[in-house]
Structure formats: C-alpha cells, structure tokens
Write a protein that holds these residues in place. Sequence first.
Motif, PDB file in Angstrom:
ATOM      1  N   PRO A 171       0.789  -1.239   0.000  1.00  0.00           N
ATOM      2  CA  PRO A 171       0.000   0.000   0.000  1.00  0.00           C
ATOM      3  C   PRO A 171       0.817   1.284   0.000  1.00  0.00           C
ATOM      4  CG  PRO A 171       0.025  -0.961   2.190  1.00  0.00           C
ATOM      5  CD  PRO A 171       0.703  -1.953   1.292  1.00  0.00           C
ATOM      6  N   THR A 172       2.136   1.208   0.163  1.00  0.00           N
ATOM      7  CA  THR A 172       2.926   2.439   0.211  1.00  0.00           C
ATOM      8  C   THR A 172       3.766   2.656  -1.034  1.00  0.00           C
ATOM      9  OG1 THR A 172       4.759   1.322   1.347  1.00  0.00           O
ATOM     10  CG2 THR A 172       3.063   2.369   2.727  1.00  0.00           C
ATOM     11  N   CYS A 173       3.510   1.902  -2.087  1.00  0.00           N
ATOM     12  CA  CYS A 173       4.313   2.068  -3.296  1.00  0.00           C
ATOM     13  C   CYS A 173       3.802   3.239  -4.142  1.00  0.00           C
ATOM     14  CB  CYS A 173       4.326   0.786  -4.120  1.00  0.00           C
ATOM     15  SG  CYS A 173       2.719   0.315  -4.790  1.00  0.00           S
ATOM     16  N   LEU A 174       4.679   3.748  -4.979  1.00  0.00           N
ATOM     17  CA  LEU A 174       4.350   4.796  -5.943  1.00  0.00           C
ATOM     18  C   LEU A 174       4.386   4.164  -7.328  1.00  0.00           C
ATOM     19  CD1 LEU A 174       3.931   7.816  -6.634  1.00  0.00           C
ATOM     20  CD2 LEU A 174       6.411   8.064  -6.613  1.00  0.00           C
ATOM     21  N   VAL A 175       3.241   4.116  -8.006  1.00  0.00           N
ATOM     22  CA  VAL A 175       3.118   3.411  -9.285  1.00  0.00           C
ATOM     23  C   VAL A 175       3.093   4.410 -10.429  1.00  0.00           C
ATOM     24  CG1 VAL A 175       1.723   1.827 -10.666  1.00  0.00           C
ATOM     25  CG2 VAL A 175       1.868   1.530  -8.172  1.00  0.00           C
ATOM     26  N   TYR A 176       3.936   4.164 -11.422  1.00  0.00           N
ATOM     27  CA  TYR A 176       3.973   5.009 -12.609  1.00  0.00           C
ATOM     28  C   TYR A 176       3.795   4.160 -13.860  1.00  0.00           C
ATOM     29  CZ  TYR A 176       4.866   9.874 -11.545  1.00  0.00           C
ATOM     30  OH  TYR A 176       4.712  11.184 -11.171  1.00  0.00           O
ATOM     31  N   GLU A 214       8.871  -2.898 -13.247  1.00  0.00           N
ATOM     32  CA  GLU A 214      10.228  -2.711 -12.746  1.00  0.00           C
ATOM     33  C   GLU A 214      10.109  -2.043 -11.378  1.00  0.00           C
ATOM     34  OE1 GLU A 214      12.390  -0.420 -15.593  1.00  0.00           O
ATOM     35  OE2 GLU A 214      12.245  -1.937 -17.165  1.00  0.00           O
ATOM     36  N   CYS A 215      10.808  -2.577 -10.401  1.00  0.00           N
ATOM     37  CA  CYS A 215      10.702  -2.075  -9.025  1.00  0.00           C
ATOM     38  C   CYS A 215      12.050  -1.491  -8.588  1.00  0.00           C
ATOM     39  CB  CYS A 215      10.287  -3.196  -8.077  1.00  0.00           C
ATOM     40  SG  CYS A 215      10.176  -2.678  -6.341  1.00  0.00           S
ATOM     41  N   TYR A 216      12.016  -0.267  -8.068  1.00  0.00           N
ATOM     42  CA  TYR A 216      13.215   0.407  -7.579  1.00  0.00           C
ATOM     43  C   TYR A 216      12.977   0.857  -6.139  1.00  0.00           C
ATOM     44  CZ  TYR A 216      14.042   0.405 -12.571  1.00  0.00           C
ATOM     45  OH  TYR A 216      14.192   0.005 -13.878  1.00  0.00           O
ATOM     46  N   PRO A 217      14.045   0.948  -5.344  1.00  0.00           N
ATOM     47  CA  PRO A 217      13.865   1.343  -3.935  1.00  0.00           C
ATOM     48  C   PRO A 217      13.135   2.668  -3.770  1.00  0.00           C
ATOM     49  CG  PRO A 217      16.098   0.546  -4.307  1.00  0.00           C
ATOM     50  CD  PRO A 217      15.452   0.663  -5.653  1.00  0.00           C
ATOM     51  N   ASP A 218      13.379   3.597  -4.726  1.00  0.00           N
ATOM     52  CA  ASP A 218      12.702   4.884  -4.731  1.00  0.00           C
ATOM     53  C   ASP A 218      12.932   5.536  -6.090  1.00  0.00           C
ATOM     54  OD1 ASP A 218      15.310   6.039  -4.630  1.00  0.00           O
ATOM     55  OD2 ASP A 218      15.264   6.033  -2.451  1.00  0.00           O
ATOM     56  N   ALA A 250      15.826   5.089  -9.484  1.00  0.00           N
ATOM     57  CA  ALA A 250      15.346   4.594 -10.772  1.00  0.00           C
ATOM     58  C   ALA A 250      16.208   5.141 -11.898  1.00  0.00           C
ATOM     59  CB  ALA A 250      13.889   4.999 -10.973  1.00  0.00           C
ATOM     60  N   PRO A 251      16.311   4.417 -13.021  1.00  0.00           N
ATOM     61  CA  PRO A 251      17.104   4.904 -14.158  1.00  0.00           C
ATOM     62  C   PRO A 251      16.502   6.169 -14.745  1.00  0.00           C
ATOM     63  CG  PRO A 251      15.818   2.970 -14.773  1.00  0.00           C
ATOM     64  CD  PRO A 251      15.676   3.121 -13.302  1.00  0.00           C
ATOM     65  N   THR A 252      17.298   6.882 -15.529  1.00  0.00           N
ATOM     66  CA  THR A 252      16.861   8.182 -16.030  1.00  0.00           C
ATOM     67  C   THR A 252      15.697   8.075 -17.000  1.00  0.00           C
ATOM     68  OG1 THR A 252      18.564   8.066 -17.751  1.00  0.00           O
ATOM     69  CG2 THR A 252      19.110   9.245 -15.718  1.00  0.00           C
ATOM     70  N   TYR A 253      15.476   6.904 -17.605  1.00  0.00           N
ATOM     71  CA  TYR A 253      14.347   6.786 -18.518  1.00  0.00           C
ATOM     72  C   TYR A 253      13.021   6.598 -17.775  1.00  0.00           C
ATOM     73  CZ  TYR A 253      14.676   1.708 -17.736  1.00  0.00           C
ATOM     74  OH  TYR A 253      14.727   0.461 -17.172  1.00  0.00           O
ATOM     75  N   ALA A 254      13.082   6.409 -16.456  1.00  0.00           N
ATOM     76  CA  ALA A 254      11.859   6.202 -15.686  1.00  0.00           C
ATOM     77  C   ALA A 254      10.958   7.421 -15.791  1.00  0.00           C
ATOM     78  CB  ALA A 254      12.203   5.910 -14.232  1.00  0.00           C
ATOM     79  N   SER A 255       9.666   7.172 -15.900  1.00  0.00           N
ATOM     80  CA  SER A 255       8.702   8.229 -16.134  1.00  0.00           C
ATOM     81  C   SER A 255       8.574   9.158 -14.933  1.00  0.00           C
ATOM     82  CB  SER A 255       7.326   7.622 -16.431  1.00  0.00           C
ATOM     83  OG  SER A 255       7.416   6.696 -17.488  1.00  0.00           O
ATOM     84  N   SER A 301      12.755   9.689  -1.882  1.00  0.00           N
ATOM     85  CA  SER A 301      13.481   8.688  -1.095  1.00  0.00           C
ATOM     86  C   SER A 301      12.581   8.042  -0.047  1.00  0.00           C
ATOM     87  CB  SER A 301      14.680   9.352  -0.389  1.00  0.00           C
ATOM     88  OG  SER A 301      14.242  10.299   0.569  1.00  0.00           O
ATOM     89  N   HIS A 302      11.273   8.191  -0.196  1.00  0.00           N
ATOM     90  CA  HIS A 302      10.357   7.722   0.844  1.00  0.00           C
ATOM     91  C   HIS A 302       9.777   6.332   0.586  1.00  0.00           C
ATOM     92  CE1 HIS A 302       9.489  12.174   2.125  1.00  0.00           C
ATOM     93  NE2 HIS A 302      10.729  11.784   2.303  1.00  0.00           N
ATOM     94  N   ILE A 303       9.413   6.051  -0.652  1.00  0.00           N
ATOM     95  CA  ILE A 303       8.667   4.815  -0.930  1.00  0.00           C
ATOM     96  C   ILE A 303       9.154   4.162  -2.220  1.00  0.00           C
ATOM     97  CG2 ILE A 303       6.595   5.583   0.295  1.00  0.00           C
ATOM     98  CD1 ILE A 303       5.362   6.323  -2.374  1.00  0.00           C
ATOM     99  N   PRO A 304       8.906   2.856  -2.383  1.00  0.00           N
ATOM    100  CA  PRO A 304       9.303   2.169  -3.616  1.00  0.00           C
ATOM    101  C   PRO A 304       8.638   2.783  -4.846  1.00  0.00           C
ATOM    102  CG  PRO A 304       8.725   0.596  -1.907  1.00  0.00           C
ATOM    103  CD  PRO A 304       8.320   1.934  -1.395  1.00  0.00           C
ATOM    104  N   TYR A 305       9.398   2.831  -5.917  1.00  0.00           N
ATOM    105  CA  TYR A 305       8.928   3.373  -7.194  1.00  0.00           C
ATOM    106  C   TYR A 305       8.746   2.196  -8.151  1.00  0.00           C
ATOM    107  CZ  TYR A 305       9.035   6.049 -11.580  1.00  0.00           C
ATOM    108  OH  TYR A 305       8.745   6.583 -12.802  1.00  0.00           O
ATOM    109  N   ILE A 306       7.512   1.992  -8.614  1.00  0.00           N
ATOM    110  CA  ILE A 306       7.186   0.863  -9.476  1.00  0.00           C
ATOM    111  C   ILE A 306       6.769   1.387 -10.853  1.00  0.00           C
ATOM    112  CG2 ILE A 306       5.925  -1.296  -9.671  1.00  0.00           C
ATOM    113  CD1 ILE A 306       7.474  -0.958  -7.027  1.00  0.00           C
ATOM    114  N   LEU A 307       7.424   0.891 -11.882  1.00  0.00           N
ATOM    115  CA  LEU A 307       7.123   1.306 -13.249  1.00  0.00           C
ATOM    116  C   LEU A 307       6.437   0.167 -13.983  1.00  0.00           C
ATOM    117  CD1 LEU A 307       7.552   3.608 -15.348  1.00  0.00           C
ATOM    118  CD2 LEU A 307       9.689   2.466 -15.981  1.00  0.00           C
ATOM    119  N   ILE A 308       5.224   0.414 -14.479  1.00  0.00           N
ATOM    120  CA  ILE A 308       4.514  -0.581 -15.280  1.00  0.00           C
ATOM    121  C   ILE A 308       5.052  -0.528 -16.709  1.00  0.00           C
ATOM    122  CG2 ILE A 308       2.281  -1.295 -16.228  1.00  0.00           C
ATOM    123  CD1 ILE A 308       0.944  -0.119 -13.770  1.00  0.00           C
ATOM    124  N   THR A 309       5.678  -1.590 -17.162  1.00  0.00           N
ATOM    125  CA  THR A 309       6.225  -1.634 -18.513  1.00  0.00           C
ATOM    126  C   THR A 309       5.292  -2.341 -19.507  1.00  0.00           C
ATOM    127  OG1 THR A 309       7.450  -3.665 -17.975  1.00  0.00           O
ATOM    128  CG2 THR A 309       8.588  -1.558 -17.662  1.00  0.00           C
TER     129      THR A 309
END
Length: 311
Positions: A108-113, A135-139, A143-148, A186-194
Amino acid sequence: MPLYSIIIPTYNRATFLREALASVWAQTFQDYEVIVCDDGSTDDTSKVLADCGDRITVVRTQRQGPAAARNAAAAVACGAYLTCLDSDDTWLPWTLASINETVQKYGPTCLVYMIRTPMETTLTRTWVNTELKTECYPDFIAAPTYASHAASLIGAIPRALFMKSEGFHQGLITDEDLDLLLRIGSHIPYILITEPVTMLHRSHQGNTSNNIALLYESSLRLLEEEFDKQAYAGGAGRAHARRSRLGNIFARRCVKLAHASQFQLALRLYFRALRPLVSARRYGFILTFPPYVAARLGMAQWGGESLPTHE
C-alpha cells in the motif's frame, strides 16, 4: 469510499475531455471516483461536464495552471490512492486494473507510474491486454533516467502521502511532476509498469512540454530547489544521484533549446546546469555543447535565418 480517485485537470479541451472520460467509463476495474478540475475553460467543457451528471465531481479554478488544478481536485478526493489522467490523453480498458494489480503486488505504500505510448501508433495497430510486467526500484531517485515522471503517468500515489507533501508546486507550469517526485523520492518504492500498454498520449501544439520558454524557466526553478533551497529528498547522501538525474535531463533540454534556435537560452541553461552535468559525468557534452551551439548559430546567420529572442 472508493479505492482510487482519478484526477483530471482540463482547460479548453472539450473534445479531448470527452474521449478521456469515455476511456475511464470503459475501465474493467470499477472501484474509483472521477474528479475533474475545470481551470476556467471558455469552450464547451461545462456542457461536457454537465452531461456526465453525478458520475463525476467537478471543482473549478480560474487559470491557475495544471498543478493548482490537480491540487484542487486532490483536496476533495476520497480515494486511498490518487491517479492522474490528463484531459488530452486516454486510458486503455485494463489500465486501472493493471495499476491495482501492481498496488496489490507491492503493497500500500508504493508509488506506481506508467509509460506513455504515442496515441498516433493506434492508427497502425490494435492494443491488447498482456501479462503485467513491472520494474521495481527502492525509490524514484534510484530509478534509471528513462523512468517516467510526467504527472499524467501517476498510476497510484497514496493520497495521504500526496497531501503530506503539499502536492504539486503551484509555481511551476511544467516540471511540477518532477519536482514532486524529487521531494518524495526517497520515501517509498517506485514501481514502473512496462506492460501492458496503459496510457495513450496525444501530441499537439497545446502540450506544455512544447513551450520552450516554460521549459527554460522551470529548469531554473528545479536548480534553485536543489542547490539553493535544498528542498529535495535524500539530503546530502543522495545529492549525487539527484543531480545526476537532473544533469541528464538538462543536457537534453539544452539540445532542445538549441534546435529551436534559442541559442542564448541554451547556453544560459548550460552554464547554470554545469554542476548537475558534472554529477551525471556528461563530460563529452560539457566540452562539445558550446562549439555545437556556435556552429548552429553560424549556420543560422549564414543562411539568413531570423533568430527568435526571449525576453
């Protein structure tokens, strides 16, 4: 109480807004509310909104920009998560279901993009739902620079976190999305839907990202927030990673300004952004960009091109 609050800011995009809303009504996942903020439209937007009846909640601002419009909509939202859709974009029928599957998978604390897909490609192919891939990143900072980072690509951000962060920076007409992510980065996991394809983006002259002057001004604001105000998350320990990301962004913007024949703005941004460019190790760019601008300027003058100016 709905699980998701879909936030749609709009200004004078009645036709596009109809399509955006139609894509929401077509969602296979139905646990949501829709909040549209009309930012002082003078076209048929009021009629479009009235036709929706009680399917939507309408709030109004008066030409305060998309950041303020999103904040106003978020202020009356009830969902556990906020998700953003621009009024000139559309979702595919499985978009919200994919977002929800991601939230259920990562907590419930993830950030989805999401990743944007040009709407024009729909003319040559038909989109189909596929197995969810992420793709899941710590925050966000990790995340890589191509992340939205575009606001319209926010699939899910916990509403409580959004409100705690005070939302989008209303002094920014563009880059309010990147600013928000750097403040909570730097607060929550960053999740990118590919996969699957979730959001179709319409390119047109009204896109704020096409406004060269705004792009330059907002870049300066980002530099001020990072170096002068030290407003971004992660403190000194994450400064190199933040500045590396900014350096890569500013390198692309310098080239964009030069291609638009805004040579003075390109060089001004280049010199202002030298510290993040060094963090990004863009040494080749640092050495070659001024001669590149000089060459383009010479070619423009030799060809008799009327060069634009910026006040």
